[in-house]
Scaffold this active site. Structure first.
Site, PDB file in Angstrom:
ATOM      1  N   SER A   5       0.606  -1.045  -0.146  1.00  0.00           N
ATOM      2  CA  SER A   5      -0.183   0.010   0.175  1.00  0.00           C
ATOM      3  C   SER A   5       0.665   1.320  -0.062  1.00  0.00           C
ATOM      4  O   SER A   5       1.975   1.306   0.450  1.00  0.00           O
ATOM      5  CB  SER A   5      -0.868   0.071   1.117  1.00  0.00           C
ATOM      6  OG  SER A   5      -0.065  -0.171   2.307  1.00  0.00           O
ATOM      7  N   CYS A   6       0.258   2.311  -0.525  1.00  0.00           N
ATOM      8  CA  CYS A   6       0.897   3.804  -0.460  1.00  0.00           C
ATOM      9  C   CYS A   6       1.834   3.881  -1.853  1.00  0.00           C
ATOM     10  O   CYS A   6       2.664   3.059  -2.131  1.00  0.00           O
ATOM     11  CB  CYS A   6       1.488   4.043   0.805  1.00  0.00           C
ATOM     12  SG  CYS A   6       0.386   4.477   2.285  1.00  0.00           S
ATOM     13  N   ASP A   7       1.653   4.898  -2.400  1.00  0.00           N
ATOM     14  CA  ASP A   7       2.575   5.360  -3.380  1.00  0.00           C
ATOM     15  C   ASP A   7       2.918   7.058  -3.152  1.00  0.00           C
ATOM     16  O   ASP A   7       1.936   7.559  -2.881  1.00  0.00           O
ATOM     17  CB  ASP A   7       2.126   5.258  -4.580  1.00  0.00           C
ATOM     18  CG  ASP A   7       2.157   3.530  -4.920  1.00  0.00           C
ATOM     19  OD1 ASP A   7       3.122   3.128  -5.449  1.00  0.00           O
ATOM     20  OD2 ASP A   7       1.085   3.028  -4.610  1.00  0.00           O
ATOM     21  N   ASP A  28      -2.640   4.807   1.414  1.00  0.00           N
ATOM     22  CA  ASP A  28      -3.624   3.460   1.203  1.00  0.00           C
ATOM     23  C   ASP A  28      -3.742   2.783   2.725  1.00  0.00           C
ATOM     24  O   ASP A  28      -2.797   2.269   3.249  1.00  0.00           O
ATOM     25  CB  ASP A  28      -2.974   2.336   0.361  1.00  0.00           C
ATOM     26  CG  ASP A  28      -3.004   2.864  -1.114  1.00  0.00           C
ATOM     27  OD1 ASP A  28      -3.709   3.885  -1.303  1.00  0.00           O
ATOM     28  OD2 ASP A  28      -2.122   2.666  -1.907  1.00  0.00           O
ATOM     29  N   GLU A  92       6.077   5.811   3.772  1.00  0.00           N
ATOM     30  CA  GLU A  92       5.776   4.383   3.059  1.00  0.00           C
ATOM     31  C   GLU A  92       6.095   3.268   4.233  1.00  0.00           C
ATOM     32  O   GLU A  92       7.162   3.551   4.918  1.00  0.00           O
ATOM     33  CB  GLU A  92       6.517   3.928   1.773  1.00  0.00           C
ATOM     34  CG  GLU A  92       6.216   5.267   0.694  1.00  0.00           C
ATOM     35  CD  GLU A  92       4.585   5.063   0.122  1.00  0.00           C
ATOM     36  OE1 GLU A  92       4.597   3.754  -0.038  1.00  0.00           O
ATOM     37  OE2 GLU A  92       4.341   5.928  -0.526  1.00  0.00           O
TER      38      GLU A  92
END
Length: 420
Positions: A5-7, A28, A92
């Protein structure tokens, strides 16, 4: 539990449209988690003051900068945000050979907020995080529930002139300066052999653990990751897909480009499912110090069905942001009481509740939902056009932008009210 998850993304000249730095992130998180957008003004503190973070207190500094944050409503820190000096940070979750389990300490999200409050450049933010890690460490559950969901953190940090990638493993870390082009991070270590700053014992520690023989070229990601860096470059990964989307617009990356990337579902960047995109941010920061930065936040899940709303730091900026601030439960909050997380209160803010109801209409009624979506895009486009004037010529009428975010939220909620 190890969700991908996460960008987080950044683009600098010559990759951007004009002399601007464009920053963006999708947060995310669990699909039922509320993300709020809050603002805190600059403040002064007496010597010896403490600040209570999510799980622990740390020493407060004499002065903190004004910040605007997008954060899970149950914690103190933030997933992403910006400060009055146009420093932007997103973090992140990363995992590697070093265990992320351990005692409660600072969350990576606490480190995001602390760095924004204390650093007026991206490089200083690197040092703030490094010093806090050395003194307090990182750790603690990163979800609003009992369990051991813990991780190390990587950070993408930008300001008016450059960006830094900072990747951590326990108290150890490596940092890479980005002076031009574009860069993105996901949930894997990505710093390889270009290391511009590092923990003084980074290499010695890896040798003591048998991860590096001391002779081969030191590659941070290869040494500290579970797997080889080839996994990061895999064509199916979000990291690689994000890189491709940035490359597609290289030389003309704009706020709209970044919003389109964050809305991209085919790549997995706009995540759906049990872990989904619960909040998004795009910042436009001119390199010219006389021009303001504009920071767009959704404060609602799924950027494809959300409005990016602008926030501009001004001397008298509205820091109330009532419609995107979740209810506060003070010392009775289940997060604060031990044992923690014995219950989960309703943390929905006003905009979240209205957006939740409208999202159900969009899902159930194609034609009606399409009209709502058109209205959302129109509102966003109008505000972006007004912000472009400010980005090019500066703030000529400060009163106009003092409450620009709250004003846009109000218009968004009025749009939703008409849907019923």
């Amino acid at each position: 539990m190890r969700p991908s998850s996460c960008d987080t993304f950044v683009a600098l000249p010559p990759s951007t449209e004009g002399a601007r730095i464009i920053f963006g992130k999708n947060s995310d998180r669990p699909c039922d988690e509320v993300q709020e957008v809050v603002c805190f003004p600059a403040s002064d503190y007496q010597e010896g003051s403490k600040v209570e973070c999510t799980y622990m207190e740390v020493e407060q500094v004499p002065h903190t900068y004004a910040v605007v944050l997008s954060r899970p409503a149950w914690l103190w820190g933030a997933e992403m945000g910006a400060n009055e000096h146009q420093v932007c940070i997103g973090n992140e979750a990363v995992w590697g050979r070093e265990s992320a389990d351990g005692e409660e300490a600072l969350l990576g999200m606490d480190l995001v907020r602390l760095a924004l409050e204390r650093a007026d450049t991206a490089e200083k933010a690197v040092h703030v995080v490094a010093e806090l890690l050395e003194k307090h460490g990182q750790g603690g559950c990163c979800l609003e529930e009992e369990g051991g969901f813990t991780y190390h953190n990587s950070f993408l940090i930008s300001d008016r002139k450059e960006a830094w990638v900072l990747e951590t493993s326990g108290k150890h870390w490596a940092a890479e300066r980005v002076e031009g082009g574009y860069r993105n991070i996901s949930n894997e270590y990505s710093i390889t052999t270009k290391i511009d700053k590092e923990h003084p014992d980074l290499r010695k520690y890896s040798q003591s653990k048998g991860w590096w023989n001391g002779k081969a070229e030191f590659n941070f990601a290869a040494v500290y990751s579970y797997t080889k860096t080839s996994r990061i470059e895999d064509s199916g990964s979000r990291y690689c897909e994000g890189k491709k989307l940035l490359a597609k617009s290289d030389g003309s990356i704009s706020a709209q480009t970044m919003m389109d990337i964050l809305r991209d579902k085919e790549s997995g960047i706009n995540m759906e499912g049990m872990f989904m995109t619960t909040g998004s941010m795009v910042s436009v920061v001119p390199m010219d110090r006389d021009l303001p930065g504009v920071h767009y936040f959704t404060a609602t899940p799924d950027p494809e069905r959300s409005v990016f709303k602008p926030f501009v730091f001004t001397q008298n900026a509205d820091c109330a942001l009532k419609q995107t601030t979740s209810p506060s439960y003070g010392p009775d909050d289940p997060v604060k009481r031990k044992p923690r997380f014995q219950s989960k209160p309703d943390r929905r803010h006003e905009l979240f509740s209205k957006h939740e109801a409208v999202a159900a209409i969009i899902d159930a009624h194609k034609e009606r939902g399409g009209k709502i979506m058109l209205g959302m895009r129109k509102l966003e486009s109008e505000r972006m056009k007004a912000m472009e004037e400010i980005l090019c010529h500066g703030v000529r009428q400060p009163d106009v932008v003092v409450d620009v975010f709250s004003s846009c939220v109000k218009d968004e909620m009025e749009l939703y009210s008409k849907a019923f």
